[in-house]
Write a protein that holds these residues in place. Structure first.
Motif, PDB file in Angstrom:
ATOM      1  N   PRO A   1     -58.719  21.967 -39.136  1.00 62.66           N
ATOM      2  CA  PRO A   1     -59.147  21.103 -38.023  1.00 62.66           C
ATOM      3  C   PRO A   1     -58.204  19.930 -37.767  1.00 62.66           C
ATOM      4  N   GLU A   2     -57.655  19.350 -38.833  1.00 62.13           N
ATOM      5  CA  GLU A   2     -56.729  18.220 -38.647  1.00 62.13           C
ATOM      6  C   GLU A   2     -55.467  18.646 -37.903  1.00 62.13           C
ATOM      7  N   VAL A   3     -54.988  19.862 -38.150  1.00 60.81           N
ATOM      8  CA  VAL A   3     -53.817  20.367 -37.432  1.00 60.81           C
ATOM      9  C   VAL A   3     -54.163  20.593 -35.965  1.00 60.81           C
ATOM     10  N   ALA A   4     -55.367  21.084 -35.705  1.00 59.40           N
ATOM     11  CA  ALA A   4     -55.804  21.275 -34.326  1.00 59.40           C
ATOM     12  C   ALA A   4     -55.832  19.951 -33.578  1.00 59.40           C
ATOM     13  N   LEU A   5     -56.266  18.884 -34.248  1.00 63.67           N
ATOM     14  CA  LEU A   5     -56.251  17.562 -33.627  1.00 63.67           C
ATOM     15  C   LEU A   5     -54.834  17.140 -33.267  1.00 63.67           C
ATOM     16  N   LEU A   6     -53.898  17.365 -34.187  1.00 69.29           N
ATOM     17  CA  LEU A   6     -52.500  17.005 -33.948  1.00 69.29           C
ATOM     18  C   LEU A   6     -51.923  17.834 -32.809  1.00 69.29           C
ATOM     19  N   ASP A   7     -52.105  19.147 -32.886  1.00 66.66           N
ATOM     20  CA  ASP A   7     -51.504  20.054 -31.904  1.00 66.66           C
ATOM     21  C   ASP A   7     -52.050  19.845 -30.497  1.00 66.66           C
ATOM     22  N   SER A   8     -53.297  19.419 -30.403  1.00 62.11           N
ATOM     23  CA  SER A   8     -53.899  19.241 -29.078  1.00 62.11           C
ATOM     24  C   SER A   8     -53.739  17.827 -28.545  1.00 62.11           C
ATOM     25  N   GLY A   9     -53.010  16.983 -29.282  1.00 62.67           N
ATOM     26  CA  GLY A   9     -52.741  15.630 -28.822  1.00 62.67           C
ATOM     27  C   GLY A   9     -53.874  14.659 -29.060  1.00 62.67           C
ATOM     28  N   ARG A  10     -54.883  15.054 -29.869  1.00 63.37           N
ATOM     29  CA  ARG A  10     -56.031  14.186 -30.127  1.00 63.37           C
ATOM     30  C   ARG A  10     -55.854  13.339 -31.380  1.00 63.37           C
ATOM     31  N   ALA A  11     -54.757  13.551 -32.089  1.00 63.26           N
ATOM     32  CA  ALA A  11     -54.398  12.695 -33.224  1.00 63.26           C
ATOM     33  C   ALA A  11     -52.899  12.438 -33.163  1.00 63.26           C
ATOM     34  N   THR A  12     -52.505  11.219 -33.475  1.00 63.01           N
ATOM     35  CA  THR A  12     -51.083  10.915 -33.508  1.00 63.01           C
ATOM     36  C   THR A  12     -50.475  11.504 -34.780  1.00 63.01           C
ATOM     37  N   PRO A  13     -49.162  11.700 -34.796  1.00 55.79           N
ATOM     38  CA  PRO A  13     -48.533  12.175 -36.030  1.00 55.79           C
ATOM     39  C   PRO A  13     -48.846  11.293 -37.234  1.00 55.79           C
ATOM     40  N   ARG A  14     -48.913   9.977 -37.034  1.00 58.16           N
ATOM     41  CA  ARG A  14     -49.226   9.080 -38.160  1.00 58.16           C
ATOM     42  C   ARG A  14     -50.658   9.296 -38.649  1.00 58.16           C
ATOM     43  N   GLU A  15     -51.588   9.424 -37.706  1.00 58.54           N
ATOM     44  CA  GLU A  15     -52.974   9.689 -38.089  1.00 58.54           C
ATOM     45  C   GLU A  15     -53.085  11.018 -38.830  1.00 58.54           C
TER      46      GLU A  15
END
Length: 208
Positions: free
Chosen positions: A51-65
């Motif tokens: 799920p954390e990768v999905a957040l990153l890939d979909s732009g819902r989490a910054t790379p730092r987050e």
């Protein structure tokens, strides 16, 4: 060069980037960071289904987050800064010969990118790799809010390119993404590394 291919209509060639045209390896270093807790397949699956990768890939989490979430989830014992630097380091550059192959193909076909990506890596690709110039359109997951192997990502790209599903030829290094593309009606090929891309291209008669 004489254009020859076995497809009924001139195809649109759509490429994944990491592992296909670009040297990205988040599997071996992740195995090392986990100190053996993750197998190769588990490390590969991490990038597809966490799920954390999905957040990153979909732009819902910054790379730092994401770096902080990843270090904590996997209990890697490293700082967010170190994890962020590792993520950057795992993306090396275009495979040797990628520019030349794309230049050849671009003389005869429309070219596009469909890549699960993020702001950190996309910025590096745009700044340093001189690769995106070859493509008519680039569909990066963090920009379109959709990621492979979700069916919606393939539908979005097809609609944007305004072509029939059967006109799209797709190259990806993850078999799950290839299978999803095939289910969408695309002609999709499992290609790990540039030699595999070249072999698939030649087998389809896309280059003489």
């Amino acid at each position: 060069m004489q254009q020859t291919h076995t497809l009924q209509h001139a195809p649109v060639l759509v490429f994944d980037l990491g592992g296909v045209l670009v040297d990205w390896n988040g599997i071996d270093p992740l195995m090392a960071l986990s100190q053996g807790r993750l197998s190769r397949e588990q490390a590969r699956q991490f990038w597809l289904h966490t799920p954390e990768v999905a957040l990153l890939d979909s732009g819902r989490a910054t790379p730092r987050e994401f770096a902080a979430l990843m270090a904590d989830k996997l209990q890697l014992g490293i700082s967010t800064e170190a994890m962020l630097q590792a993520l950057d380091d795992w993306l090396q550059g275009p495979f040797a010969g990628a520019h030349e192959l794309l230049q050849q193909l671009g003389q005869h076909y429309r070219l596009a990118v469909l890549s699960n990506n993020n702001a950190l890596h996309w910025g590096k690709i745009a700044r340093e790799f001189d690769l995106l110039q070859h493509f008519e359109a680039c569909f990066a997951s963090h920009l379109i809010g959709l990621r492979k192997p979700d069916a919606a990502a393939y539908h979005y790209v097809q609609e944007a390119l305004q072509v029939e599903a059967g006109q799209i030829v797709f190259f990806d290094d993850n078999i799950e993404c290839v299978q999803a593309a095939q289910q969408a009606g695309w002609q999709a090929f499992h290609t790990v590394g540039l030699p595999a891309v070249r072999q698939a291209v030649q087998a389809q008669g896309l280059l003489s």
